[in-house]
Scaffold this motif. Sequence first.
Motif, mmCIF file in Angstrom:
data_model
loop_
_atom_site.group_PDB
_atom_site.id
_atom_site.type_symbol
_atom_site.label_atom_id
_atom_site.label_comp_id
_atom_site.label_asym_id
_atom_site.label_seq_id
_atom_site.Cartn_x
_atom_site.Cartn_y
_atom_site.Cartn_z
ATOM 1 N N CYS A 142 8.012 -5.725 12.768
ATOM 2 C CA CYS A 142 7.601 -4.990 11.838
ATOM 3 C C CYS A 142 5.976 -4.220 12.548
ATOM 4 C CB CYS A 142 7.860 -5.582 11.068
ATOM 5 S SG CYS A 142 7.303 -4.138 9.620
ATOM 6 N N VAL A 143 6.031 -3.344 12.398
ATOM 7 C CA VAL A 143 4.619 -3.234 12.572
ATOM 8 C C VAL A 143 4.490 -1.728 11.042
ATOM 9 C CG1 VAL A 143 3.082 -1.827 13.829
ATOM 10 C CG2 VAL A 143 4.754 -3.327 14.508
ATOM 11 N N GLN A 144 3.076 -1.800 10.173
ATOM 12 C CA GLN A 144 2.433 -1.206 9.750
ATOM 13 C C GLN A 144 0.860 -0.661 10.871
ATOM 14 O OE1 GLN A 144 0.362 -2.062 6.781
ATOM 15 N NE2 GLN A 144 -0.309 -4.453 7.477
ATOM 16 N N ASP A 145 0.941 0.817 9.896
ATOM 17 C CA ASP A 145 -0.217 1.136 10.171
ATOM 18 C C ASP A 145 -1.024 1.521 7.893
ATOM 19 O OD1 ASP A 145 0.817 4.791 10.873
ATOM 20 O OD2 ASP A 145 1.248 3.369 8.898
ATOM 21 N N MET A 146 -0.014 0.266 7.622
ATOM 22 C CA MET A 146 -1.695 1.258 6.207
ATOM 23 C C MET A 146 -2.963 0.060 5.632
ATOM 24 S SD MET A 146 2.268 2.423 4.395
ATOM 25 C CE MET A 146 2.750 0.642 5.552
ATOM 26 N N ASP A 147 -2.763 -0.846 7.106
ATOM 27 C CA ASP A 147 -3.970 -2.083 7.011
ATOM 28 C C ASP A 147 -3.333 -2.119 5.299
ATOM 29 O OD1 ASP A 147 -7.586 -1.644 6.219
ATOM 30 O OD2 ASP A 147 -6.127 -2.712 7.697
ATOM 31 N N HIS A 148 -2.716 -2.913 4.977
ATOM 32 C CA HIS A 148 -1.656 -3.680 4.012
ATOM 33 C C HIS A 148 -2.146 -5.366 4.139
ATOM 34 C CE1 HIS A 148 1.136 -0.375 2.228
ATOM 35 N NE2 HIS A 148 -0.427 0.016 1.772
ATOM 36 N N GLU A 149 -2.323 -5.974 3.098
ATOM 37 C CA GLU A 149 -2.690 -7.255 3.680
ATOM 38 C C GLU A 149 -1.128 -7.880 3.577
ATOM 39 O OE1 GLU A 149 -5.943 -5.348 1.509
ATOM 40 O OE2 GLU A 149 -4.281 -5.669 0.963
ATOM 41 N N ASN A 150 -0.357 -7.439 2.149
ATOM 42 C CA ASN A 150 1.073 -8.302 1.998
ATOM 43 C C ASN A 150 2.002 -7.581 2.868
ATOM 44 O OD1 ASN A 150 -0.463 -9.714 0.381
ATOM 45 N ND2 ASN A 150 0.042 -7.721 -1.357
ATOM 46 N N MET A 151 2.576 -8.503 4.121
ATOM 47 C CA MET A 151 3.668 -8.239 4.651
ATOM 48 C C MET A 151 5.235 -8.635 3.385
ATOM 49 S SD MET A 151 2.400 -6.845 7.984
ATOM 50 C CE MET A 151 4.284 -5.729 8.665
ATOM 51 N N PHE A 152 6.667 -7.863 4.632
ATOM 52 C CA PHE A 152 7.354 -9.403 3.546
ATOM 53 C C PHE A 152 8.894 -9.038 4.418
ATOM 54 C CE2 PHE A 152 5.775 -8.996 -0.881
ATOM 55 C CZ PHE A 152 4.766 -8.388 -0.551
ATOM 56 N N TRP A 153 9.837 -10.407 4.685
ATOM 57 C CA TRP A 153 11.126 -9.539 5.373
ATOM 58 C C TRP A 153 12.165 -9.955 4.454
ATOM 59 C CZ3 TRP A 153 12.689 -7.398 9.451
ATOM 60 C CH2 TRP A 153 11.319 -7.079 10.439
ATOM 61 N N TYR A 154 12.862 -9.073 4.055
ATOM 62 C CA TYR A 154 14.002 -9.392 3.526
ATOM 63 C C TYR A 154 15.128 -9.242 4.209
ATOM 64 C CZ TYR A 154 10.850 -7.498 -0.740
ATOM 65 O OH TYR A 154 10.131 -7.702 -0.930
ATOM 66 N N ARG A 155 16.372 -10.122 3.821
ATOM 67 C CA ARG A 155 17.424 -9.681 4.417
ATOM 68 C C ARG A 155 18.617 -9.042 2.909
ATOM 69 N NH1 ARG A 155 21.729 -14.520 6.382
ATOM 70 N NH2 ARG A 155 23.156 -12.486 6.306
ATOM 71 N N GLN A 156 19.380 -8.477 3.096
ATOM 72 C CA GLN A 156 20.690 -7.344 2.619
ATOM 73 C C GLN A 156 21.645 -7.728 2.528
ATOM 74 O OE1 GLN A 156 19.802 -3.169 1.438
ATOM 75 N NE2 GLN A 156 20.467 -3.288 -0.656
ATOM 76 N N ASP A 157 22.792 -8.026 2.363
ATOM 77 C CA ASP A 157 23.832 -8.459 2.101
ATOM 78 C C ASP A 157 25.254 -7.557 0.572
ATOM 79 O OD1 ASP A 157 22.875 -11.083 2.825
ATOM 80 O OD2 ASP A 157 24.118 -9.902 4.333
ATOM 81 N N PRO A 158 26.137 -6.686 1.457
ATOM 82 C CA PRO A 158 27.049 -6.332 0.262
ATOM 83 C C PRO A 158 26.869 -7.251 -1.277
ATOM 84 C CG PRO A 158 27.520 -6.111 2.788
ATOM 85 C CD PRO A 158 26.653 -7.057 2.441
ATOM 86 N N GLY A 159 26.739 -6.958 -2.223
ATOM 87 C CA GLY A 159 26.981 -8.477 -3.186
ATOM 88 C C GLY A 159 26.300 -9.260 -3.625
ATOM 89 N N LEU A 160 25.004 -8.633 -2.797
ATOM 90 C CA LEU A 160 24.004 -10.035 -2.982
ATOM 91 C C LEU A 160 22.540 -8.879 -2.972
ATOM 92 C CD1 LEU A 160 24.851 -12.922 -0.787
ATOM 93 C CD2 LEU A 160 25.464 -12.625 -2.867
ATOM 94 N N GLY A 161 22.213 -7.770 -2.962
ATOM 95 C CA GLY A 161 21.199 -7.435 -3.291
ATOM 96 C C GLY A 161 20.535 -7.380 -2.127
ATOM 97 N N LEU A 162 19.497 -7.212 -1.998
ATOM 98 C CA LEU A 162 18.083 -7.492 -1.232
ATOM 99 C C LEU A 162 17.676 -9.263 -1.323
ATOM 100 C CD1 LEU A 162 17.536 -4.466 -1.472
ATOM 101 C CD2 LEU A 162 15.109 -4.756 -0.452
ATOM 102 N N ARG A 163 17.440 -10.403 -0.787
ATOM 103 C CA ARG A 163 16.831 -11.423 -0.953
ATOM 104 C C ARG A 163 15.743 -11.639 0.330
ATOM 105 N NH1 ARG A 163 22.074 -14.963 0.087
ATOM 106 N NH2 ARG A 163 22.453 -13.431 1.545
ATOM 107 N N LEU A 164 14.171 -11.865 -0.538
ATOM 108 C CA LEU A 164 13.595 -12.325 0.162
ATOM 109 C C LEU A 164 13.193 -13.731 0.783
ATOM 110 C CD1 LEU A 164 10.487 -11.024 0.707
ATOM 111 C CD2 LEU A 164 9.419 -13.255 -1.201
#
Lengths: 112, 113
Positions: B23-45
């Motif tokens: 994952c690459v971001q071009d906004m000079d952001h300090e925070n970065m996150f990885w989530y997974r998303q599964d049907p019925g479970l929503g986004l989980r960090l």
Amino acid sequence: DAKTTQPNSMESNEEEPVHLPCNHSTISGTDYIHWYRQLPSQGPEYVIHGLTSNVNNRMASLAIAEDRKSSTLILHRATLRDAAVYYCILRSRGGSNYKLTFGKGTLLTVNP
Amino acid sequence: DVKVTQSSRYLVKRTGEKVFLECVQDMDHENMFWYRQDPGLGLRLIYFSYDVKMKEKGDIPEGYSVSREKKERFSLILESASTNQTSMYLCASSSRTGSNEQFFGPGTRLTVL
């Protein structure tokens, strides 16, 4: 993290206003209320956020109850492109204040 | 136009393989996150990082590791992929200041056979 409750789904007609409710009865005084939406086959996108006062931006309005135990996201004129899952999220102000906990959200269907 | 990009939209791997999601971001952001998303479970960090070389476990870190050697890049690693890791993986970034709005990438749909 404080929890939010949203209806699983809602339906609207194109060009009509939509009011998406969210209950957050355990909200603390330092929690911000954030709304995100996820269009089909895309990552979530930020919609709006607020703390105590009602907020407006180009996408939507956020109405926050006086006791802050509930809020409503208002889309003033729904379009077909507004069909998405809408998430209401509480973000605490201190500590790990950059974490968001997504619930299951409300699936909004917009009828032509 | 601000952007979060992910290395692949679709990926198919075999059980036991080592998998890297970038994952690459071009906004000079300090925070970065990885989530997974599964049907019925929503986004989980899974994991997040608030600075270079810093990381914290999210809600479901088991079976995953992460790497952040540069500010703009955050990698998710599946050391030995398993079928229950078949999912949509979403990366996001945010600034430490302001509204902390998270910007998401388009996602990587990973299938482990």
